[in-house]
Design a protein around this motif. Structure first.
Motif, PDB file in Angstrom:
ATOM      1  N   GLY A 119       0.713  -2.302 -10.383  1.00 41.31           N
ATOM      2  CA  GLY A 119       1.356  -3.525 -10.830  1.00 41.31           C
ATOM      3  C   GLY A 119       0.446  -4.485 -11.577  1.00 41.31           C
ATOM      4  N   ALA A 120      -0.502  -3.957 -12.331  1.00 38.06           N
ATOM      5  CA  ALA A 120      -1.404  -4.827 -13.080  1.00 38.06           C
ATOM      6  C   ALA A 120      -0.667  -5.540 -14.212  1.00 38.06           C
ATOM      7  N   GLY A 121       0.468  -5.013 -14.620  1.00 36.67           N
ATOM      8  CA  GLY A 121       1.311  -5.686 -15.589  1.00 36.67           C
ATOM      9  C   GLY A 121       0.937  -5.496 -17.043  1.00 36.67           C
ATOM     10  N   GLY A 122       0.017  -4.647 -17.335  1.00 35.55           N
ATOM     11  CA  GLY A 122      -0.346  -4.433 -18.731  1.00 35.55           C
ATOM     12  C   GLY A 122      -1.245  -3.228 -18.869  1.00 35.55           C
ATOM     13  N   ARG A 123      -1.810  -3.116 -20.042  1.00 30.02           N
ATOM     14  CA  ARG A 123      -2.693  -1.985 -20.326  1.00 30.02           C
ATOM     15  C   ARG A 123      -3.970  -2.085 -19.525  1.00 30.02           C
ATOM     16  N   ALA A 183       0.817  -1.215   0.000  1.00 35.29           N
ATOM     17  CA  ALA A 183       0.000   0.000   0.000  1.00 35.29           C
ATOM     18  C   ALA A 183       0.851   1.266   0.000  1.00 35.29           C
ATOM     19  N   VAL A 184       1.925   1.279   0.772  1.00 36.49           N
ATOM     20  CA  VAL A 184       2.767   2.485   0.845  1.00 36.49           C
ATOM     21  C   VAL A 184       3.460   2.727  -0.494  1.00 36.49           C
ATOM     22  N   THR A 185       3.999   1.669  -1.078  1.00 35.92           N
ATOM     23  CA  THR A 185       4.653   1.782  -2.387  1.00 35.92           C
ATOM     24  C   THR A 185       3.657   2.233  -3.447  1.00 35.92           C
ATOM     25  N   ALA A 186       2.479   1.606  -3.456  1.00 32.64           N
ATOM     26  CA  ALA A 186       1.454   1.967  -4.438  1.00 32.64           C
ATOM     27  C   ALA A 186       1.012   3.417  -4.245  1.00 32.64           C
ATOM     28  N   PHE A 187       0.869   3.854  -2.984  1.00 33.48           N
ATOM     29  CA  PHE A 187       0.449   5.238  -2.747  1.00 33.48           C
ATOM     30  C   PHE A 187       1.512   6.217  -3.224  1.00 33.48           C
ATOM     31  N   ALA A 188       2.775   5.915  -2.963  1.00 28.98           N
ATOM     32  CA  ALA A 188       3.859   6.790  -3.437  1.00 28.98           C
ATOM     33  C   ALA A 188       3.848   6.870  -4.965  1.00 28.98           C
ATOM     34  N   ARG A 189       3.648   5.742  -5.616  1.00 32.50           N
ATOM     35  CA  ARG A 189       3.568   5.730  -7.084  1.00 32.50           C
ATOM     36  C   ARG A 189       2.343   6.499  -7.569  1.00 32.50           C
ATOM     37  N   PHE A 190       1.226   6.352  -6.850  1.00 30.65           N
ATOM     38  CA  PHE A 190      -0.013   7.049  -7.195  1.00 30.65           C
ATOM     39  C   PHE A 190       0.208   8.560  -7.153  1.00 30.65           C
ATOM     40  N   ALA A 215      -7.910   4.669  -2.839  1.00 28.97           N
ATOM     41  CA  ALA A 215      -8.544   3.493  -2.239  1.00 28.97           C
ATOM     42  C   ALA A 215      -9.454   2.788  -3.241  1.00 28.97           C
ATOM     43  N   VAL A 216     -10.252   3.552  -3.976  1.00 29.67           N
ATOM     44  CA  VAL A 216     -11.150   2.951  -4.969  1.00 29.67           C
ATOM     45  C   VAL A 216     -10.353   2.240  -6.058  1.00 29.67           C
ATOM     46  N   LEU A 217      -9.311   2.888  -6.571  1.00 25.21           N
ATOM     47  CA  LEU A 217      -8.511   2.274  -7.630  1.00 25.21           C
ATOM     48  C   LEU A 217      -7.806   1.016  -7.122  1.00 25.21           C
ATOM     49  N   ARG A 218      -7.235   1.086  -5.936  1.00 28.42           N
ATOM     50  CA  ARG A 218      -6.495  -0.058  -5.388  1.00 28.42           C
ATOM     51  C   ARG A 218      -7.420  -1.217  -5.026  1.00 28.42           C
ATOM     52  N   LEU A 219      -8.535  -0.916  -4.361  1.00 22.81           N
ATOM     53  CA  LEU A 219      -9.393  -1.976  -3.837  1.00 22.81           C
ATOM     54  C   LEU A 219     -10.398  -2.524  -4.844  1.00 22.81           C
ATOM     55  N   PHE A 220     -10.764  -1.724  -5.842  1.00 24.65           N
ATOM     56  CA  PHE A 220     -11.800  -2.167  -6.768  1.00 24.65           C
ATOM     57  C   PHE A 220     -11.350  -2.207  -8.229  1.00 24.65           C
TER      58      PHE A 220
END
Length: 175
Positions: free
Chosen positions: A71-75, A15-22, A131-136
């Motif tokens: 990290g979805a890995g694609g488009r 979550a911390v890494t993803a938030f920093a990237r976000f 939160a919406v993008l990460r969780l859903f």
């Protein structure tokens, strides 16, 4: 152990890494967008320039979030683009409501207060959007992730009627 399938990660970053990237991706696109709106507004009406840049920046940010942030890995899929656009519209609505509320409470608010209200509403909307993008939107279902792990694991082969392999203890006694 992290499972890799087709060169793509099977788990989301923390979550911390993803938030920093976000923040990095969204902030970078937002900053570039603010300059782009100003430049484009010199050729076309500001409202049209803002709408056009908002659409383009939302598409770009969604692609960055799909490939890098989460990290979805694609488009990003069409569904993810639509959901991301929905969350961007909701975030836009939050900032508009905050500013309209301020205008209702004060006829001529101080520019510094306007910035504080706008940035606070924007930050709140940004955290909610993350939160919406990460969780859903970019979440992987547990069953999908478990299926990937199961599919990547080698299963022992068994042959009907074949004797069971000897245990290490039996092999040592036989020697």
């Amino acid at each position: 152990m992290e499972t890799v399938q087709s060169g793509q990660r099977a788990t989301q970053p923390g979550a911390v890494t993803a938030f920093a990237r976000f923040v990095l991706c969204g902030g970078g696109v937002g900053l570039a967008s603010s300059f782009a709106v100003g430049a484009l507004a010199s050729w076309i009406p500001w409202v049209l320039a803002n709408a056009l840049i908002t659409v383009v920046s939302t598409l770009l940010a969604t692609e960055l979030h799909a490939r890098f942030t989460f990290g979805a890995g694609g488009r990003a899929s069409r569904r993810q683009h639509a959901q991301s656009a929905g969350s961007a519209v909701a975030a836009y609505a939050v900032t508009c409501v905050a500013m309209l509320t301020l205008q209702q409470l004060m006829a001529t608010p101080d520019p510094m207060l306007e910035q504080v209200v706008y940035l606070s509403a924007s930050a709140l909307a940004g955290v909610a959007r993350f939160a919406v993008l990460r969780l859903f939107v970019f979440a992987r279902s547990r069953s999908q992730a478990a299926g990937t792990v199961r599919a990547a694991r080698a299963l022992p082969a068994t042959v009907v009627g074949a004797p069971a392999p000897a245990s290490p203890a039996e092999l040592c006694r036989a020697a």
